[in-house]
Design an enzyme around this catalytic site. Structure first.
Site, PDB file in Angstrom:
ATOM      1  N   HIS A 203      42.009  73.101  22.864  1.00 52.38           N
ATOM      2  CA  HIS A 203      40.839  72.871  22.007  1.00 52.38           C
ATOM      3  C   HIS A 203      40.079  71.591  22.319  1.00 52.38           C
ATOM      4  O   HIS A 203      39.081  71.301  21.656  1.00 52.38           O
ATOM      5  CB  HIS A 203      41.252  72.861  20.529  1.00 52.38           C
ATOM      6  CG  HIS A 203      42.058  71.654  20.122  1.00 52.38           C
ATOM      7  ND1 HIS A 203      43.413  71.585  20.289  1.00 52.38           N
ATOM      8  CD2 HIS A 203      41.693  70.481  19.564  1.00 52.38           C
ATOM      9  CE1 HIS A 203      43.854  70.424  19.842  1.00 52.38           C
ATOM     10  NE2 HIS A 203      42.832  69.727  19.405  1.00 52.38           N
TER      11      HIS A 203
HETATM   12  C1  UD1 Z   1      39.319  68.114  15.191  1.00 53.26           C
HETATM   13  C2  UD1 Z   1      39.578  66.683  15.639  1.00 53.26           C
HETATM   14  C3  UD1 Z   1      40.547  66.672  16.801  1.00 53.26           C
HETATM   15  C4  UD1 Z   1      41.800  67.434  16.477  1.00 53.26           C
HETATM   16  C5  UD1 Z   1      41.467  68.823  15.989  1.00 53.26           C
HETATM   17  C6  UD1 Z   1      42.733  69.461  15.492  1.00 53.26           C
HETATM   18  C7  UD1 Z   1      37.670  65.186  15.319  1.00 53.26           C
HETATM   19  C8  UD1 Z   1      36.606  64.435  16.014  1.00 53.26           C
HETATM   20  N1  UD1 Z   1      38.352  66.052  16.083  1.00 53.26           N
HETATM   21  O1  UD1 Z   1      38.686  68.770  16.292  1.00 53.26           O
HETATM   22  O2  UD1 Z   1      40.911  65.322  17.079  1.00 53.26           O
HETATM   23  O3  UD1 Z   1      42.599  67.514  17.628  1.00 53.26           O
HETATM   24  O4  UD1 Z   1      40.543  68.742  14.888  1.00 53.26           O
HETATM   25  O5  UD1 Z   1      42.671  70.822  15.347  1.00 53.26           O
HETATM   26  O6  UD1 Z   1      37.903  64.998  14.160  1.00 53.26           O
HETATM   27  N2  UD1 Z   1      36.165  75.435  12.853  1.00 53.26           N
HETATM   28  C9  UD1 Z   1      36.416  76.618  12.225  1.00 53.26           C
HETATM   29  N3  UD1 Z   1      37.252  76.597  11.128  1.00 53.26           N
HETATM   30  C10 UD1 Z   1      37.818  75.469  10.640  1.00 53.26           C
HETATM   31  C11 UD1 Z   1      37.540  74.270  11.300  1.00 53.26           C
HETATM   32  C12 UD1 Z   1      36.719  74.262  12.406  1.00 53.26           C
HETATM   33  O7  UD1 Z   1      35.936  77.665  12.613  1.00 53.26           O
HETATM   34  O8  UD1 Z   1      38.568  75.524   9.655  1.00 53.26           O
HETATM   35  C13 UD1 Z   1      35.288  75.450  14.059  1.00 53.26           C
HETATM   36  C14 UD1 Z   1      33.836  75.156  13.741  1.00 53.26           C
HETATM   37  O9  UD1 Z   1      33.051  75.929  14.587  1.00 53.26           O
HETATM   38  C15 UD1 Z   1      33.690  73.707  14.152  1.00 53.26           C
HETATM   39  C16 UD1 Z   1      34.677  73.567  15.296  1.00 53.26           C
HETATM   40  O10 UD1 Z   1      35.735  74.455  14.961  1.00 53.26           O
HETATM   41  O11 UD1 Z   1      32.383  73.358  14.522  1.00 53.26           O
HETATM   42  C17 UD1 Z   1      35.190  72.165  15.495  1.00 53.26           C
HETATM   43  O12 UD1 Z   1      35.761  71.651  14.298  1.00 53.26           O
HETATM   44  P1  UD1 Z   1      35.860  70.053  14.058  1.00 53.26           P
HETATM   45  O13 UD1 Z   1      36.666  69.764  12.869  1.00 53.26           O
HETATM   46  O14 UD1 Z   1      34.499  69.451  14.120  1.00 53.26           O
HETATM   47  O15 UD1 Z   1      36.583  69.525  15.356  1.00 53.26           O
HETATM   48  P2  UD1 Z   1      37.873  70.091  16.091  1.00 53.26           P
HETATM   49  O16 UD1 Z   1      37.476  70.530  17.439  1.00 53.26           O
HETATM   50  O17 UD1 Z   1      38.578  71.051  15.198  1.00 53.26           O
HETATM   51  N1  UDP Z   2      49.768  74.061  15.158  1.00 56.04           N
HETATM   52  C1  UDP Z   2      49.944  75.149  14.312  1.00 56.04           C
HETATM   53  N2  UDP Z   2      49.450  76.371  14.683  1.00 56.04           N
HETATM   54  C2  UDP Z   2      48.807  76.565  15.854  1.00 56.04           C
HETATM   55  C3  UDP Z   2      48.625  75.443  16.715  1.00 56.04           C
HETATM   56  C4  UDP Z   2      49.100  74.206  16.330  1.00 56.04           C
HETATM   57  O1  UDP Z   2      50.548  75.031  13.248  1.00 56.04           O
HETATM   58  O2  UDP Z   2      48.396  77.698  16.132  1.00 56.04           O
HETATM   59  C5  UDP Z   2      50.262  72.735  14.722  1.00 56.04           C
HETATM   60  C6  UDP Z   2      51.130  72.003  15.703  1.00 56.04           C
HETATM   61  O3  UDP Z   2      52.476  72.415  15.621  1.00 56.04           O
HETATM   62  C7  UDP Z   2      50.955  70.565  15.242  1.00 56.04           C
HETATM   63  C8  UDP Z   2      49.504  70.535  14.806  1.00 56.04           C
HETATM   64  O4  UDP Z   2      49.139  71.880  14.557  1.00 56.04           O
HETATM   65  O5  UDP Z   2      51.790  70.284  14.132  1.00 56.04           O
HETATM   66  C9  UDP Z   2      48.669  69.940  15.913  1.00 56.04           C
HETATM   67  O6  UDP Z   2      47.334  70.126  15.662  1.00 56.04           O
HETATM   68  P1  UDP Z   2      46.226  70.203  16.791  1.00 56.04           P
HETATM   69  O7  UDP Z   2      46.805  70.568  18.090  1.00 56.04           O
HETATM   70  O8  UDP Z   2      45.161  71.078  16.234  1.00 56.04           O
HETATM   71  O9  UDP Z   2      45.640  68.720  16.790  1.00 56.04           O
HETATM   72  P2  UDP Z   2      45.951  67.419  17.665  1.00 56.04           P
HETATM   73  O10 UDP Z   2      47.384  67.079  17.483  1.00 56.04           O
HETATM   74  O11 UDP Z   2      45.548  67.721  19.053  1.00 56.04           O
HETATM   75  O12 UDP Z   2      45.026  66.394  17.077  1.00 56.04           O
END
Ligand code: UD1
Ligand code: UDP
Length: 363
Positions: A203
């Site tokens: 992601h």
């Molecule tokens: C965010 C964090 C990242 C983290 C990740 C964990 C920031 C800058 N980034 O990235 O560090 O690793 O979360 O998962 O805070 N979306 C959905 N449903 C949801 C949430 C998001 O569809 O419940 C989609 C939306 O299209 C959105 C995109 O995901 O625009 C990105 O979501 P966002 O929270 O902005 O950043 P992440 O890439 O999820």
């Molecule tokens: N995780 C989860 N389901 C998934 C993928 C990840 O429960 O399908 C959990 C994972 O075990 C960890 C957390 O989500 O506890 C990590 O989140 P993510 O990778 O989204 O964020 P990051 O750590 O990169 O910020």
């Protein structure tokens, strides 16, 4: 003495759960504010159910947006709430936009701030998380670190060392507390997987946002799928671009929706290897002893390389490294980073209780 926790995105929940539980055991008054940065059932609500987190006292429901819009919406919502609640301490987790937004609001209102998972550095400011980490640490009064390198980084940035507490890793508290629930057989049979398999999560903007990167990534992941079946619980961020790049066309690559915490780690536990660009997954594989191939040029979690199962790989080299890992026997023992022992939450709670002047009832 009110302590207010702020969570926003998926990786915040397994970090917050043990801290909230330990503070609860001490009897400290606390509230949980969820910003709603993540809002899907699979990205947020399932964690509240599975990790025994309390229902948020407030859900700001900010949703998705550009960095500025999302951060601003969180700040606007939190300012009003912090003024109303007047907490003795705000606690933030990790490195997401909700973390830095809450930190800025607390600092401007002169409310003390605690940062759980402080001092991690990738030294790569193209990552939004690195900016969030540096800013949050500068604003924090209590900095809880997960690995010894964090103290060095914070020292270089001028953070007074008496603010820093090396407590271990609360995300690993959650993993160890739930280990008995990670039943790989149940999840693989539900997914129709019979033999060896790998798990992938992808992601990071650096892998999925640009069409050329996405195409190279799909090629690399397909080359691993030629070697072993892969389950990829796909984060919503990359979905459209990876689909356009042909991700869904390999018959041994099973792309599914994001999994619940218990199901995901069950799958990881039974996997031959993990391919990821997640931060937290590098740590979890380290404790589960599953080889982790991290598709990133750097990591803010070097302890997972020095003490764990993690390796940084580029997209072009992924399948060769995967072939090597799949051919090797799985290690039966492996080192564990210091203090990743399941008790970080209690250590954090003790420091917080002393900081806010909460007299822990005797007995
Ligand atoms: C965010 C964090 C990242 C983290 C990740 C964990 C920031 C800058 N980034 O990235 O560090 O690793 O979360 O998962 O805070 N979306 C959905 N449903 C949801 C949430 C998001 O569809 O419940 C989609 C939306 O299209 C959105 C995109 O995901 O625009 C990105 O979501 P966002 O929270 O902005 O950043 P992440 O890439 O999820
Ligand atoms: N995780 C989860 N389901 C998934 C993928 C990840 O429960 O399908 C959990 C994972 O075990 C960890 C957390 O989500 O506890 C990590 O989140 P993510 O990778 O989204 O964020 P990051 O750590 O990169 O910020």
């Amino acid at each position: 003495n009110l302590v207010v926790h702020v969570t926003g995105a998926r990786p915040n929940f397994p970090k917050a759960a043990p801290v909230i539980r330990a503070l609860d055991a001490l009897g400290l008054p606390q509230e949980l504010i969820h910003t709603g940065q993540h809002y899907d059932d699979a990205m947020a609500k399932v964690f509240f159910r599975q990790l025994g987190l309390p229902k948020p006292d407030v859900d700001l429901g900010v949703g998705s947006g550009s960095h500025a819009r999302q951060t601003a919406a969180i700040m606007t919502g939190l300012e009003e709430l912090f003024l109303d609640r007047d907490p003795a301490l705000v606690v933030v987790y990790g490195d997401v936009n909700s973390t830095v937004a809450a930190a800025l609001v607390a600092a401007k209102l002169q409310i003390p701030l605690a940062h759980v998972e402080a001092g991690l550095r990738s030294f790569d400011r193209t990552m939004p998380e690195e900016v969030n980490r540096v800013v949050t640490d500068q604003l924090s009064d209590l900095l809880f670190t997960t690995s010894p390198d964090a103290l060095v980084h914070l020292g270089h940035e001028g953070v007074p060392t008496d603010r820093v507490h090396f407590v271990g890793n609360p995300m690993i508290d959650t993993l160890l507390a739930n280990l008995d629930r990670f039943d790989a057989e149940r999840v693989t049979s539900e997914l129709g997987i019979t033999g060896d398999y790998a798990v992938a999560t992808l992601h990071r903007p650096g892998n999925v946002d640009d069409p050329a990167d996405a195409a190279e990534l799909v090629k690399a992941v397909h080359a691993v799928a030629d070697l072993v079946e892969i389950v990829l619980p796909l984060h919503p961020r990359g979905r459209a671009r990876l689909e356009a790049a042909g991700l869904f066309t390999h018959e041994r690559l099973k792309v599914v929706d994001p999994l619940g915490y218990v199901e995901f780690l069950a799958l990881v536990r039974g996997a031959r290897a993990v391919v990821t660009d997640s931060g937290g997954v590098q740590e979890e594989t380290t404790i589960l002893g599953v080889p982790c191939l991290t598709l990133r040029p750097n990591t803010e979690r070097p302890v997972t390389i020095t003490h764990g199962t993690n390796r940084l790989v580029t997209r072009p080299e992924l399948s060769a490294v995967a072939a090597e890992v799949l051919a090797a026997d799985r290690a039966s023992t492996w080192p564990v980073p210091p203090l990743w022992d399941g008790h970080a939450g209690e250590r954090i709670a003790d420091v917080i209780a002393a900081f806010v002047g909460f007299a822990v009832p005797a007995g």
